[in-house]
Design a protein around this motif. Structure first.
Motif, short mmCIF file in Angstrom:
data_model
loop_
_atom_site.label_atom_id
_atom_site.label_comp_id
_atom_site.label_asym_id
_atom_site.label_seq_id
_atom_site.Cartn_x
_atom_site.Cartn_y
_atom_site.Cartn_z
N LYS A 66 13.21 68.85 49.08
CA LYS A 66 13.26 69.40 50.44
C LYS A 66 11.92 69.19 51.17
O LYS A 66 11.90 68.85 52.36
N ALA A 67 10.81 69.38 50.46
CA ALA A 67 9.51 69.18 51.09
C ALA A 67 9.30 67.72 51.46
O ALA A 67 8.80 67.40 52.55
N ARG A 68 9.67 66.82 50.56
CA ARG A 68 9.55 65.38 50.83
C ARG A 68 10.39 65.00 52.05
O ARG A 68 9.94 64.29 52.95
N ASP A 69 11.63 65.48 52.09
CA ASP A 69 12.53 65.11 53.19
C ASP A 69 12.03 65.65 54.52
O ASP A 69 12.16 64.99 55.57
N ALA A 70 11.46 66.85 54.51
CA ALA A 70 10.92 67.41 55.74
C ALA A 70 9.77 66.55 56.26
O ALA A 70 9.64 66.29 57.47
N ASP A 71 8.92 66.07 55.34
CA ASP A 71 7.81 65.20 55.74
C ASP A 71 8.32 63.88 56.30
O ASP A 71 7.77 63.35 57.28
N VAL A 72 9.35 63.32 55.69
CA VAL A 72 9.91 62.06 56.18
C VAL A 72 10.53 62.26 57.57
O VAL A 72 10.36 61.42 58.46
N ARG A 73 11.22 63.37 57.76
CA ARG A 73 11.80 63.63 59.09
C ARG A 73 10.70 63.71 60.15
O ARG A 73 10.84 63.16 61.25
N ASP A 74 9.60 64.39 59.81
CA ASP A 74 8.49 64.50 60.76
C ASP A 74 7.92 63.11 61.08
O ASP A 74 7.62 62.81 62.25
N VAL A 108 7.87 61.22 64.77
CA VAL A 108 6.66 60.69 65.41
C VAL A 108 6.90 59.24 65.84
O VAL A 108 6.46 58.82 66.92
N ALA A 109 7.63 58.49 64.98
CA ALA A 109 7.92 57.09 65.30
C ALA A 109 9.11 56.95 66.24
O ALA A 109 9.48 55.82 66.59
N GLU A 110 9.70 58.08 66.64
CA GLU A 110 10.86 58.11 67.54
C GLU A 110 12.03 57.30 66.98
O GLU A 110 12.66 56.50 67.68
N ILE A 111 12.29 57.53 65.72
CA ILE A 111 13.41 56.88 65.02
C ILE A 111 14.42 57.95 64.64
O ILE A 111 14.06 58.97 64.02
N GLU A 115 6.60 54.14 54.55
CA GLU A 115 7.43 52.96 54.36
C GLU A 115 8.70 52.99 55.20
O GLU A 115 9.10 51.97 55.77
N LEU A 116 9.36 54.13 55.29
CA LEU A 116 10.63 54.17 56.01
C LEU A 116 10.46 53.92 57.51
O LEU A 116 11.21 53.12 58.09
N PRO A 117 9.49 54.56 58.18
CA PRO A 117 9.29 54.20 59.60
C PRO A 117 8.90 52.74 59.78
O PRO A 117 9.35 52.07 60.72
N ARG A 118 8.08 52.21 58.88
CA ARG A 118 7.65 50.81 58.99
C ARG A 118 8.84 49.86 58.89
O ARG A 118 9.00 48.94 59.70
N ILE A 119 9.69 50.09 57.87
CA ILE A 119 10.84 49.22 57.68
C ILE A 119 11.84 49.37 58.82
O ILE A 119 12.40 48.38 59.32
N ALA A 120 12.07 50.62 59.24
CA ALA A 120 13.03 50.85 60.32
C ALA A 120 12.59 50.15 61.60
O ALA A 120 13.42 49.57 62.33
N GLU A 121 11.29 50.18 61.88
CA GLU A 121 10.79 49.49 63.07
C GLU A 121 10.90 47.98 62.91
O GLU A 121 11.26 47.26 63.86
N ALA A 122 10.61 47.48 61.70
CA ALA A 122 10.65 46.03 61.48
C ALA A 122 12.04 45.45 61.64
O ALA A 122 12.20 44.31 62.09
N ALA A 161 19.04 54.00 62.99
CA ALA A 161 18.77 55.29 62.34
C ALA A 161 18.45 55.07 60.87
O ALA A 161 18.83 54.05 60.28
N VAL A 162 17.75 56.03 60.31
CA VAL A 162 17.54 56.10 58.86
C VAL A 162 18.43 57.22 58.34
O VAL A 162 18.40 58.34 58.87
N VAL A 163 19.23 56.92 57.32
CA VAL A 163 20.16 57.92 56.79
C VAL A 163 19.94 58.07 55.29
O VAL A 163 19.49 57.15 54.62
N TRP A 164 20.24 59.26 54.79
CA TRP A 164 20.14 59.51 53.36
C TRP A 164 21.02 60.70 52.99
O TRP A 164 21.53 61.41 53.86
N ASN A 165 21.18 60.90 51.69
CA ASN A 165 21.93 62.04 51.16
C ASN A 165 20.96 63.11 50.67
O ASN A 165 19.95 62.80 50.06
N ARG A 166 21.31 64.34 50.93
CA ARG A 166 20.43 65.46 50.63
C ARG A 166 20.27 65.68 49.12
O ARG A 166 21.17 65.42 48.34
#
Length: 465
Positions: free
Chosen positions: A98-106, A110-113, A74-81, A86-91
């Motif tokens: 941590k595992a979820r955030d690492a996956d989102v960063r990856d 990939v989407a070059e965002i 969802e986040l890459p899709r919305i960011a591209e739309a 940039a996409v920003v968030w608080n840790r």
């Protein structure tokens, strides 16, 4: 324009990541993987907090985008739309987060965002307060001294412009789903009001009076002298820097040294919260494993009947039962009583702390992985700076000391309404016939505290080798 991903920071002001962009589109993603670890009280509070957050954005001319799905998609899709810079968030600091955030960063890579994460939930970030050797502290007292004396950031301003989703991604169905939509039943307890306005009201009222008697009154559950801010800190409906400033102002306004010391005692509770978050950051396995090493495994008992009585508030130990019933009625428990009921489960029933931690995780509106785990392991003598295994709470003397007139007990255990306080605090010593005459619907004690105390000491001594 930044896309801000809300998680445990459901507020507009004093939000570090949100403040990093002049123009922001805020989004909240209902993530089924996260919801699988949630419970009705917290989901209910969170949804109310989201309603409040959305209203705050609308008052500023924007809106909150609500979606349900996998944030990695969802986040890459919305960011591209919306062509976000940039996409920003608080840790967050749990292993799951941590595992979820690492996956989102990856996925964003990939989407070059571009993406950036910020420390926001704590006044002092994990790894910033360490021993002289650079190690994380495992003893609170030393941690507190450094934590207290460190400079703390001022609250962050809200961004200049909040964007409505329709402006950048077109028409969306952004309704906040119901609990039923999310697969949850209505919560068993009464859920407190959520949102920044509710949090600020609580903080203001607390710091107007109760904070000055906090040191003396906080251990007495009937006095209602605690802040009740824990669910708001859990979901970030108030910023920790804003709350800290409120306590500093209260301390500056103190009329006596005792009043100032009382404010500092409350500030110490904020430090405890951060201490346990630092411990979790350094030891993610502490959620399922003992922090403290014993030479042999602790021989916890399997006692389904005892656990059932404990959960239902029918152990025959009045202060324990009052606490467990408060949990069901309010989805919250007074801190002193949390210690008492945790000690009873682990030292009287001799049951693994993980069973209690899991039950609280299901029932509490303010469940916080780090804080609750730290508290349970403290009571079980398995955690950081833990209660010594041979120092075991006596539930009868705890009730007599901290609820001498049985006001709290009678509020949650109405079967004892007509029983004199002295008899309530002697309940385990009374003849069964006298108990039957005084309160026929309330049980006698399910275990003998004296016997179980000796068994607990032996159990831990065997584990120590």
């Amino acid at each position: 324009m930044h896309l801000h991903w809300h998680r445990r920071d459901l507020r507009v002001e004093d939000n570090r990541a949100l403040s990093m962009g002049d123009t922001v589109l805020p989004v909240f993603v209902f993530d089924d993987e996260v919801l699988a670890h949630a419970a009705p009280p917290r989901v209910s509070f969170m949804c109310s907090a989201l309603e409040s957050l959305r209203e705050s954005y609308r008052e500023r001319g924007g809106d909150l985008l609500i979606v349900r799905g996998d944030p990695r998609e969802e986040l890459p899709r919305i960011a591209e739309a919306c062509d976000a810079d940039a996409v920003v968030w608080n840790r967050d600091y749990s292993g799951l987060a941590k595992a979820r955030d690492a996956d989102v960063r990856d996925a964003l890579d990939v989407a070059e965002i571009d993406h950036r994460a910020f420390h926001d939930a704590l006044l002092h970030t994990p790894g910033s307060i360490t021993t002289n050797e650079g190690e994380y502290y495992s003893v609170y007292t030393y941690f507190w001294k450094k934590w207290r004396d460190r400079d703390k950031d001022a609250p962050f301003d809200a961004p200049d412009e909040i964007v409505s989703p329709e402006e950048v991604v077109g028409e969306v169905d952004g309704a906040i789903p119901s609990l039923a939509d999310l697969g949850f039943e209505d919560p068993e307890g009464n859920i407190p009001p959520a949102g920044t306005e509710a949090a600020r009201d609580l903080a203001a009222k607390f710091c107007e009076r109760d904070v000055y008697r906090y040191d003396d009154a906080r251990d007495y559950p009937a006095r209602e002298s605690t802040s009740r801010l824990s669910p708001h800190l859990k979901f970030g409906t108030i910023g920790v820097r804003e709350l800290w400033e409120t306590t500093v102002e209260a301390k500056n306004d103190a009329e006596s040294a005792n009043d100032a010391d009382s404010v500092e005692e409350f500030q110490g509770q904020l430090a405890w919260r951060e201490f346990y978050m630092h411990v979790l950051d350094d030891n993610p396995d502490v959620v399922v494993e003992n922090f403290k090493d014993y030479q042999y495994d602790i021989a916890w008992r399997d006692d389904p009947d005892g656990v059932r009585a404990w959960k239902n508030g029918k152990t025959g130990y009045p202060i324990v039962d009052a606490g467990m019933r408060q949990l069901r009625e309010e989805a919250w428990v007074h801190n002193r009583v949390r210690m008492i009921v945790a000690s009873f489960l682990t030292k009287d029933l001799l049951v693994d702390w993980r069973e209690g931690y899991d039950w609280y995780r299901q029932k509490l509106v303010d469940h916080d992985t780090a804080n609750d785990n730290g508290g349970w392991q403290w009571a079980a003598s398995t955690g950081t700076d833990a209660q010594p295994y041979f120092r075991i709470f006596n539930p009868m003397t705890q009730g007599e000391r901290f609820d001498s007139d049985a006001t709290y007990i009678k509020r949650f255990v109405p079967e004892l309404e007509d029983v004199p306080p002295k008899k309530i605090h002697e309940w385990n010593e009374l003849d069964p016939d006298e108990r039957e005459a005084l309160a026929p619907d309330y049980p006698g004690p399910i275990v003998d505290h004296g016997e179980r105390r000796e068994m607990a000491i032996t159990m831990f001594e065997n584990a120590r080798g």
